[in-house]
Design an enzyme around this catalytic site. Structure first.
Site, PDB file in Angstrom:
ATOM      1  N   GLY A 105      10.117  -7.769  -2.655  1.00  0.00           N
ATOM      2  CA  GLY A 105      10.139  -6.962  -1.297  1.00  0.00           C
ATOM      3  C   GLY A 105       9.413  -5.820  -0.784  1.00  0.00           C
ATOM      4  O   GLY A 105       9.237  -5.441   0.247  1.00  0.00           O
ATOM      5  N   GLU A 106       8.770  -5.241  -1.871  1.00  0.00           N
ATOM      6  CA  GLU A 106       8.316  -3.862  -1.659  1.00  0.00           C
ATOM      7  C   GLU A 106       6.668  -4.099  -1.403  1.00  0.00           C
ATOM      8  O   GLU A 106       6.093  -4.604  -2.055  1.00  0.00           O
ATOM      9  CB  GLU A 106       8.353  -3.229  -3.168  1.00  0.00           C
ATOM     10  CG  GLU A 106       9.771  -2.626  -3.540  1.00  0.00           C
ATOM     11  CD  GLU A 106       9.986  -1.714  -4.675  1.00  0.00           C
ATOM     12  OE1 GLU A 106       8.985  -1.178  -4.974  1.00  0.00           O
ATOM     13  OE2 GLU A 106      10.674  -2.071  -5.412  1.00  0.00           O
ATOM     14  N   ALA A 107       6.359  -3.328  -0.366  1.00  0.00           N
ATOM     15  CA  ALA A 107       5.045  -3.530   0.196  1.00  0.00           C
ATOM     16  C   ALA A 107       4.029  -3.062  -1.009  1.00  0.00           C
ATOM     17  O   ALA A 107       2.903  -3.835  -0.864  1.00  0.00           O
ATOM     18  CB  ALA A 107       4.592  -2.728   1.362  1.00  0.00           C
ATOM     19  N   ILE A 147       3.478  -6.052  -3.350  1.00  0.00           N
ATOM     20  CA  ILE A 147       2.809  -7.058  -2.799  1.00  0.00           C
ATOM     21  C   ILE A 147       1.394  -6.717  -2.756  1.00  0.00           C
ATOM     22  O   ILE A 147       0.219  -7.569  -2.975  1.00  0.00           O
ATOM     23  CB  ILE A 147       3.213  -7.287  -1.225  1.00  0.00           C
ATOM     24  CG1 ILE A 147       4.677  -7.809  -1.430  1.00  0.00           C
ATOM     25  CG2 ILE A 147       2.356  -8.334  -0.682  1.00  0.00           C
ATOM     26  CD1 ILE A 147       5.404  -8.012  -0.015  1.00  0.00           C
TER      27      ILE A 147
END
Length: 248
Positions: free
Chosen positions: A166-168, A171
């Site tokens: 979920g962490e940008a 990613i």
């Protein structure tokens, strides 16, 4: 039959107790033959004893191997369970118990091939920011072959092997590594990995928007083309390519 067996035993006992008397009545050739038979009998008994010892030793080794293999499988199952709960602790447990070596390549192979691992946990581990995890991510991506695949196909293959965290920032690191690998295997599609990286992000965002029920206004193909203008070193990517990506 029982009486015959008893007689036979008695006869054998008789021969044993009177063998010396019989030997005196034998010719020298017969005595030599008797000695040869006795010597061969002793050799056979020694060979049988040796075989028994070897069989016992092998059986002991097999039992030890079974015990060792059982312990290994038990620790492996425990390690995977720990990994699914806490990826970092799970990998540490597996390394401590000599189930995998403490190298990026070994850990990457484990994450890529081992069954029963939670794909969200894999994504979280691959996205961690430290030198070892980043080396594992690189080795993990290199296990994928994107040769001659269009970008959407390559993304599907890549994202099937784990679930995006979920962490940008996580990613971002993962997509950057993916783009470098894709361009390495397909050098004539994009001018540089940055183009592939930006377009990959755009495809993921498009896929999320098109298939997320909570998104009411679905982006059109023209909007997808517009959002990707100038990403190819200031130039536009071919419209046909972007339309094809959108439709896939």
């Amino acid at each position: 039959m029982l009486e015959l067996f008893q007689v036979s035993n008695k006869f054998r006992e008789f021969l044993m107790h009177h063998s010396d008397n019989f030997s005196a009545d034998l010719t020298s050739e017969e005595r030599q033959l008797l000695l040869d038979i006795r010597r061969r009998k002793a050799e056979l008994l020694a060979e049988i004893t040796q075989l028994k010892d070897e069989i016992k030793e092998i059986s002991t080794e097999i039992d030890a191997m079974d015990t060792e293999e059982g312990a290994k499988q038990k620790n492996l199952a425990m390690g995977k369970k720990k990994f699914n709960m806490d990826p970092k602790k799970g990998i540490e447990f597996l390394i401590l118990n000599s189930l995998i070596k403490e190298t990026p390549e070994e850990v990457a192979q484990f994450l890529y091939k081992e069954e029963g691992l939670n794909k969200t946990a894999i994504g979280d581990y691959l996205g961690e920011k430290n030198d070892f995890n980043e080396a594992v991510l690189k080795a993990f991506v290199e296990l994928h072959d994107f040769t001659d695949l269009i970008l959407v196909q390559a993304l599907r293959q890549f994202l099937w092997s784990f679930r995006l965290p979920g962490e940008a920032q996580k990613i971002d690191r993962m997509m950057e590594t993916f783009a470098q690998r894709y361009c390495q295997l397909n050098p004539n599609i994009f001018t540089n990995p940055d183009t592939c990286y930006v377009l990959s992000f755009a495809i993921i965002m498009l896929n999320t928007s098109l298939h997320n029920p909570s998104v009411k206004d679905k982006p059109s193909v023209e909007q997808f083309i517009t959002m990707n203008r100038g990403i190819n070193d200031g130039e536009n990517l071919p419209k046909e390519l972007l339309v094809s990506l959108y439709e896939r």
